[in-house]
Design an enzyme around this catalytic site. Sequence first.
Site, PDB file in Angstrom:
ATOM      1  N   THR A   1      33.786  47.876  51.941  1.00  0.00           N
ATOM      2  CA  THR A   1      34.905  47.129  51.361  1.00  0.00           C
ATOM      3  C   THR A   1      35.153  47.630  49.948  1.00  0.00           C
ATOM      4  O   THR A   1      34.239  47.643  49.122  1.00  0.00           O
ATOM      5  CB  THR A   1      34.592  45.620  51.351  1.00  0.00           C
ATOM      6  OG1 THR A   1      34.412  45.177  52.705  1.00  0.00           O
ATOM      7  CG2 THR A   1      35.707  44.825  50.719  1.00  0.00           C
TER       8      THR A   1
ATOM      9  N   GLN B   1      28.809  44.873  56.464  1.00  0.00           N
ATOM     10  CA  GLN B   1      29.637  45.090  55.280  1.00  0.00           C
ATOM     11  C   GLN B   1      28.775  45.492  54.083  1.00  0.00           C
ATOM     12  O   GLN B   1      27.731  44.880  53.829  1.00  0.00           O
ATOM     13  CB  GLN B   1      30.397  43.818  54.928  1.00  0.00           C
ATOM     14  CG  GLN B   1      31.262  43.936  53.679  1.00  0.00           C
ATOM     15  CD  GLN B   1      31.687  42.579  53.146  1.00  0.00           C
ATOM     16  OE1 GLN B   1      30.884  41.652  53.063  1.00  0.00           O
ATOM     17  NE2 GLN B   1      32.952  42.456  52.785  1.00  0.00           N
TER      18      GLN B   1
ATOM     19  N   HIS C   1      42.330  41.860  51.543  1.00  0.00           N
ATOM     20  CA  HIS C   1      41.262  40.855  51.424  1.00  0.00           C
ATOM     21  C   HIS C   1      41.794  39.460  51.704  1.00  0.00           C
ATOM     22  O   HIS C   1      41.369  38.466  51.101  1.00  0.00           O
ATOM     23  CB  HIS C   1      40.620  40.916  50.039  1.00  0.00           C
ATOM     24  CG  HIS C   1      39.141  40.682  50.050  1.00  0.00           C
ATOM     25  ND1 HIS C   1      38.227  41.695  50.194  1.00  0.00           N
ATOM     26  CD2 HIS C   1      38.395  39.540  49.948  1.00  0.00           C
ATOM     27  CE1 HIS C   1      37.008  41.208  50.161  1.00  0.00           C
ATOM     28  NE2 HIS C   1      37.082  39.899  50.028  1.00  0.00           N
TER      29      HIS C   1
ATOM     30  N   ARG D   1      43.022  37.413  48.781  1.00  0.00           N
ATOM     31  CA  ARG D   1      42.001  36.778  47.945  1.00  0.00           C
ATOM     32  C   ARG D   1      41.609  37.638  46.734  1.00  0.00           C
ATOM     33  O   ARG D   1      40.739  37.236  45.972  1.00  0.00           O
ATOM     34  CB  ARG D   1      40.760  36.473  48.784  1.00  0.00           C
ATOM     35  CG  ARG D   1      41.008  35.408  49.828  1.00  0.00           C
ATOM     36  CD  ARG D   1      39.857  35.274  50.818  1.00  0.00           C
ATOM     37  NE  ARG D   1      38.618  34.832  50.191  1.00  0.00           N
ATOM     38  CZ  ARG D   1      38.326  33.570  49.896  1.00  0.00           C
ATOM     39  NH1 ARG D   1      39.217  32.612  50.120  1.00  0.00           N
ATOM     40  NH2 ARG D   1      37.158  33.245  49.383  1.00  0.00           N
TER      41      ARG D   1
ATOM     42  N   ARG E   1      40.713  32.692  41.490  1.00  0.00           N
ATOM     43  CA  ARG E   1      41.245  31.863  42.567  1.00  0.00           C
ATOM     44  C   ARG E   1      41.445  30.449  42.037  1.00  0.00           C
ATOM     45  O   ARG E   1      40.485  29.741  41.730  1.00  0.00           O
ATOM     46  CB  ARG E   1      40.305  31.893  43.776  1.00  0.00           C
ATOM     47  CG  ARG E   1      40.190  33.300  44.350  1.00  0.00           C
ATOM     48  CD  ARG E   1      39.118  33.458  45.396  1.00  0.00           C
ATOM     49  NE  ARG E   1      38.983  34.879  45.747  1.00  0.00           N
ATOM     50  CZ  ARG E   1      37.945  35.407  46.372  1.00  0.00           C
ATOM     51  NH1 ARG E   1      36.915  34.627  46.721  1.00  0.00           N
ATOM     52  NH2 ARG E   1      37.907  36.695  46.639  1.00  0.00           N
TER      53      ARG E   1
ATOM     54  N   SER F   1      28.657  39.757  56.750  1.00  0.00           N
ATOM     55  CA  SER F   1      28.997  39.845  55.334  1.00  0.00           C
ATOM     56  C   SER F   1      27.754  40.104  54.492  1.00  0.00           C
ATOM     57  O   SER F   1      26.665  39.606  54.801  1.00  0.00           O
ATOM     58  CB  SER F   1      29.649  38.536  54.879  1.00  0.00           C
ATOM     59  OG  SER F   1      29.749  38.465  53.470  1.00  0.00           O
TER      60      SER F   1
ATOM     61  N   LYS G   1      37.492  49.570  54.382  1.00  0.00           N
ATOM     62  CA  LYS G   1      38.304  48.348  54.402  1.00  0.00           C
ATOM     63  C   LYS G   1      38.922  48.105  53.029  1.00  0.00           C
ATOM     64  O   LYS G   1      38.216  48.078  52.012  1.00  0.00           O
ATOM     65  CB  LYS G   1      37.435  47.154  54.804  1.00  0.00           C
ATOM     66  CG  LYS G   1      38.166  45.825  54.906  1.00  0.00           C
ATOM     67  CD  LYS G   1      37.224  44.752  55.448  1.00  0.00           C
ATOM     68  CE  LYS G   1      37.908  43.403  55.570  1.00  0.00           C
ATOM     69  NZ  LYS G   1      38.140  42.789  54.246  1.00  0.00           N
TER      70      LYS G   1
END
Length: 385
Positions: A163, A135, A279, A282, A172, A114, A255
């Site tokens: 991504t 990523q 995702h 998310r 969130r 990540s 992605k």
Amino acid sequence: MIDIARLQRKGYSVSALREMARRELPRVLFDMVDGGAGDENTLRRNVSALAAIEFAPKLLEGAPNRDQTIELFGVRLTSPLIVAPTGLAGLLWPHAEIATARAAARFGTIYSTSHASTATIEDIGKATTGAKWMQVFIYKDRGLTSEFAARAAAAGYNGLILTVDTQVMAGRDRDARNGMSFPLRWTPGNVFDFITHPRWILRMRATPSPTFVNYGARTSLGAFAPLMIEQLTPAVDWGDVEWLRGTWNGPLILKGILHPDEARTAHRVGVDAVVVSNHGGRQLDGAAPTVAALSGVVDALGGALPVLIDGGFRRGVDILKAIALGARAVLIGRAHLWGVASAGEEGAFWALELFRREIDRAMALGGWDSLDRLDRSVLIDSSAG
């Protein structure tokens, strides 16, 4: 020292690993991993859409020997599983990214680093000789994106994951309720939460304070949110994908694809694979469950590119459902985080091994001796294609 026998006894499924992680972690950290955007409708639908798909096995064809290996970009994988990029794993277990990269290499699959890892691109690159993907995002400062790609190439990474579903930071609710922000908003509730998890505190005392080490001078947790607000942009378009394609010589994996039209365009601009992804529920709450979008993307590409998928995979049978719908492999996110949070490298390895064992058992029960035997004819589901 990890008690592997206890890990396997208590962590008898991915859901059991999730429960182990829930007990080990302060709630603010568990919910950071476990939660989704908004009302978490997409998060739940990822799981329930997979559960709605059923098999029609051919029981008398026999599968005494079963092969679940696949090849992807010249790399032979033990199972159709890839470790997905997941940020801030180092808050769950000391040096969690390096531990999970080692687990992936032992298992025989690809580890995806990540951008928000708490170990450097280079340190993860040196940790194992296993295959790795990096990523990246398209930032307003294209130099930052270029820097990440160049560092990945120099560190021997095999592929680059772009991504594209993080144009802005998501809302969130669990994080808002818990005061999860960068830096953490301390309240009496989360102070109590942390002090009632002494095993986590003792483990983490042995490590430096985790930070976003790949971002140079702006590595602190407090500096990260302003940096993302500054750099993320909803203006990302296909021209940016083509620009990145021109700077990266290895496999480029896109992605965040859910619409068939975008899959076709990805092929046209030179992308090497797509990941059907929302995702993990998310980002956009209300986005389609990934398995519901999979058939449309597979059909649009007609075999021109490998199609990968993530989102809601908790059982080996879930993996086989995606394979039958045309996916080449599945990226595993929360499951490996629950594993590493429970038992470090051994926990991450065991999460992957649970999937492998369940896939093998399901192939035996379904009469499928190889993944090539799985296609839509073995499924019963009017909504998935």
